[in-house]
Motif scaffolding. Structure first.
Motif, PDB file in Angstrom:
ATOM      1  N   ILE A 210       0.896  -1.158   0.000  1.00 24.57           N
ATOM      2  CA  ILE A 210       0.000   0.000   0.000  1.00 24.57           C
ATOM      3  C   ILE A 210       0.934   1.208   0.000  1.00 24.57           C
ATOM      4  O   ILE A 210       1.623   1.468   0.987  1.00 24.57           O
ATOM      5  CB  ILE A 210      -0.909   0.024   1.236  1.00 24.57           C
ATOM      6  N   PRO A 211       1.021   1.955  -1.097  1.00 20.47           N
ATOM      7  CA  PRO A 211       2.111   2.922  -1.261  1.00 20.47           C
ATOM      8  C   PRO A 211       1.855   4.297  -0.648  1.00 20.47           C
ATOM      9  O   PRO A 211       2.571   5.244  -0.965  1.00 20.47           O
ATOM     10  CB  PRO A 211       2.239   3.008  -2.782  1.00 20.47           C
ATOM     11  N   VAL A 224      -4.961 -11.810   9.486  1.00 22.05           N
ATOM     12  CA  VAL A 224      -4.039 -12.286   8.459  1.00 22.05           C
ATOM     13  C   VAL A 224      -4.299 -13.770   8.197  1.00 22.05           C
ATOM     14  O   VAL A 224      -4.129 -14.613   9.078  1.00 22.05           O
ATOM     15  CB  VAL A 224      -2.575 -12.055   8.872  1.00 22.05           C
ATOM     16  N   LEU A 225      -4.690 -14.078   6.973  1.00 19.14           N
ATOM     17  CA  LEU A 225      -5.002 -15.450   6.567  1.00 19.14           C
ATOM     18  C   LEU A 225      -3.767 -16.210   6.104  1.00 19.14           C
ATOM     19  O   LEU A 225      -3.677 -17.427   6.261  1.00 19.14           O
ATOM     20  CB  LEU A 225      -6.024 -15.438   5.432  1.00 19.14           C
ATOM     21  N   GLU A 226      -2.820 -15.479   5.516  1.00 15.72           N
ATOM     22  CA  GLU A 226      -1.689 -16.150   4.890  1.00 15.72           C
ATOM     23  C   GLU A 226      -0.540 -15.161   4.752  1.00 15.72           C
ATOM     24  O   GLU A 226      -0.747 -13.973   4.486  1.00 15.72           O
ATOM     25  CB  GLU A 226      -2.112 -16.657   3.505  1.00 15.72           C
ATOM     26  N   GLY A 227       0.703 -15.646   4.938  1.00 19.53           N
ATOM     27  CA  GLY A 227       1.883 -14.845   4.668  1.00 19.53           C
ATOM     28  C   GLY A 227       2.271 -13.909   5.789  1.00 19.53           C
ATOM     29  O   GLY A 227       1.798 -14.018   6.926  1.00 19.53           O
ATOM     30  N   LYS A 228       3.148 -12.962   5.462  1.00 17.81           N
ATOM     31  CA  LYS A 228       3.636 -12.002   6.437  1.00 17.81           C
ATOM     32  C   LYS A 228       3.874 -10.663   5.761  1.00 17.81           C
ATOM     33  O   LYS A 228       3.980 -10.564   4.532  1.00 17.81           O
ATOM     34  CB  LYS A 228       4.935 -12.504   7.081  1.00 17.81           C
ATOM     35  N   ALA A 229       3.967  -9.615   6.587  1.00 20.82           N
ATOM     36  CA  ALA A 229       4.165  -8.265   6.068  1.00 20.82           C
ATOM     37  C   ALA A 229       4.692  -7.370   7.175  1.00 20.82           C
ATOM     38  O   ALA A 229       4.659  -7.722   8.361  1.00 20.82           O
ATOM     39  CB  ALA A 229       2.853  -7.703   5.510  1.00 20.82           C
ATOM     40  N   VAL A 230       5.149  -6.209   6.767  1.00 26.97           N
ATOM     41  CA  VAL A 230       5.433  -5.125   7.704  1.00 26.97           C
ATOM     42  C   VAL A 230       4.333  -4.097   7.510  1.00 26.97           C
ATOM     43  O   VAL A 230       4.146  -3.581   6.399  1.00 26.97           O
ATOM     44  CB  VAL A 230       6.818  -4.505   7.458  1.00 26.97           C
ATOM     45  N   TYR A 231       3.578  -3.827   8.584  1.00 36.69           N
ATOM     46  CA  TYR A 231       2.407  -2.970   8.494  1.00 36.69           C
ATOM     47  C   TYR A 231       2.677  -1.648   9.202  1.00 36.69           C
ATOM     48  O   TYR A 231       3.197  -1.620  10.319  1.00 36.69           O
ATOM     49  CB  TYR A 231       1.184  -3.648   9.130  1.00 36.69           C
ATOM     50  N   ARG A 232       2.320  -0.559   8.532  1.00 41.03           N
ATOM     51  CA  ARG A 232       2.425   0.770   9.139  1.00 41.03           C
ATOM     52  C   ARG A 232       1.107   1.075   9.840  1.00 41.03           C
ATOM     53  O   ARG A 232       0.054   1.112   9.210  1.00 41.03           O
ATOM     54  CB  ARG A 232       2.701   1.819   8.070  1.00 41.03           C
ATOM     55  N   ALA A 255      -0.534   1.463   6.129  1.00 42.98           N
ATOM     56  CA  ALA A 255       0.110   1.079   4.874  1.00 42.98           C
ATOM     57  C   ALA A 255       0.825  -0.233   5.142  1.00 42.98           C
ATOM     58  O   ALA A 255       0.912  -0.682   6.281  1.00 42.98           O
ATOM     59  CB  ALA A 255       1.079   2.156   4.395  1.00 42.98           C
ATOM     60  N   CYS A 256       1.357  -0.892   4.099  1.00 41.54           N
ATOM     61  CA  CYS A 256       2.076  -2.149   4.346  1.00 41.54           C
ATOM     62  C   CYS A 256       2.987  -2.486   3.190  1.00 41.54           C
ATOM     63  O   CYS A 256       2.835  -1.995   2.064  1.00 41.54           O
ATOM     64  CB  CYS A 256       1.101  -3.288   4.625  1.00 41.54           C
TER      65      CYS A 256
END
Length: 278
Positions: A210-211, A224-232, A255-256
């Motif tokens: 999300i830019p 979160v259903l699947e995977g990973k992220a860095v979330y703002r 954002a993420c």
């Protein structure tokens, strides 16, 4: 009887695991509660923090969100686990409250106004306020699903209807200028003013983002259903992974970046603000 998504699911749906960690584990985890947002990591969804709902049998629940002072105000969200033979004939105690169910594991029969619907992983049901419905696990394995509840805000000339389906059968909408790397599966029509909530599955390919920092009036619940992220979240960068839950207050910037190597997907609730109440 309708039979939703009879084939084996192509997608992954992380559900609560229960159990307790060993006594040798450290207490440090990623749980965060602030005025702008809350993060409930999957590691704290243990047996000791479950709830038992009235009128339910063979079941337990993890309450992820409810209207509280300093928190989200428009909705409640729980993960409900139902053993074979369990369920409820009268699950909703408030006639003015609508519901949305999203199945992650097992098989769930949701009967709406006398019509049974068999839901499996990815299956969902929207149930308007005041509708007669029940839920039962008639399968042989434990079923796990999200239950989102919201007090309905009526709008003159618009009446919501029950909606039943499976997110895997819905063509996702790519976000503009992303080549499909960020896409949204909308289970309720956002153009239909009869609905005062939106529930979507949002998918990011590895490296997608999300830019910009979304900042708007809608409250959010993200699982979160699947995977990973860095979330703002507000002014913080927070790591999240499958099984984590985030609750965002109105106007919390978000954002993420999707971290890979798999897709990053989450179940998203957001309210629809009919008007600015003063």
């Amino acid at each position: 009887m309708s039979d939703i998504a009879t084939a084996a699911p192509a997608a992954s749906y992380r559900s609560a695991q229960g159990g307790l960690p060993p006594q040798t584990d450290l207490l440090t985890d990623r749980a965060i509660v602030t005025e702008a947002y809350t993060v409930i990591p999957r590691g704290v969804l243990r047996d000791i923090v479950t709830s038992v709902f009235p009128e339910w049998t063979g079941s337990r629940a993890w309450v992820l969100n409810r209207p509280v002072a300093g928190g989200a105000t428009t909705f409640a969200q729980s993960i409900v686990e139902v053993a074979p033979g369990g369920g409820s004939e009268h699950p909703e105690p408030q006639a003015e409250v609508e519901g949305f169910l999203f199945v992650m594991d097992g098989e769930l029969t949701v009967t709406i106004e006398g019509t049974p619907n068999v839901l499996r992983a990815g299956g969902f049901a929207f149930i308007p306020a005041g509708t007669a419905w029940s839920v039962a696990n008639n399968g042989v394995e434990t079923s796990s699903f999200h239950w989102i509840r919201k007090r309905y805000e009526p709008l003159a000339g618009h009446t919501p209807r029950p909606v039943v389906g499976n997110e895997q059968d819905i063509e996702p909408n790519p976000m503009p200028d992303t080549n499909g790397a960020w896409r949204t599966t909308r289970m309720l029509d956002p153009q239909d003013l009869a609905f005062d909530m939106h529930v979507n599955v949002v998918t990011f390919e590895p490296g997608a983002s999300i830019p910009f920092a979304e900042t708007h009036v809608m409250e959010h619940g993200l699982y979160v259903l699947e995977g990973k992220a860095v979330y703002r979240l507000n002014g913080d960068w927070v790591e999240v992974q499958e099984g984590d839950y985030m609750s965002l207050r109105a106007f919390c910037p978000q954002a993420c970046y999707a971290g890979g190597p798999a897709k990053f997907r989450y179940l998203l609730y957001k309210d629809v603000n009919r008007q600015v109440s003063l």
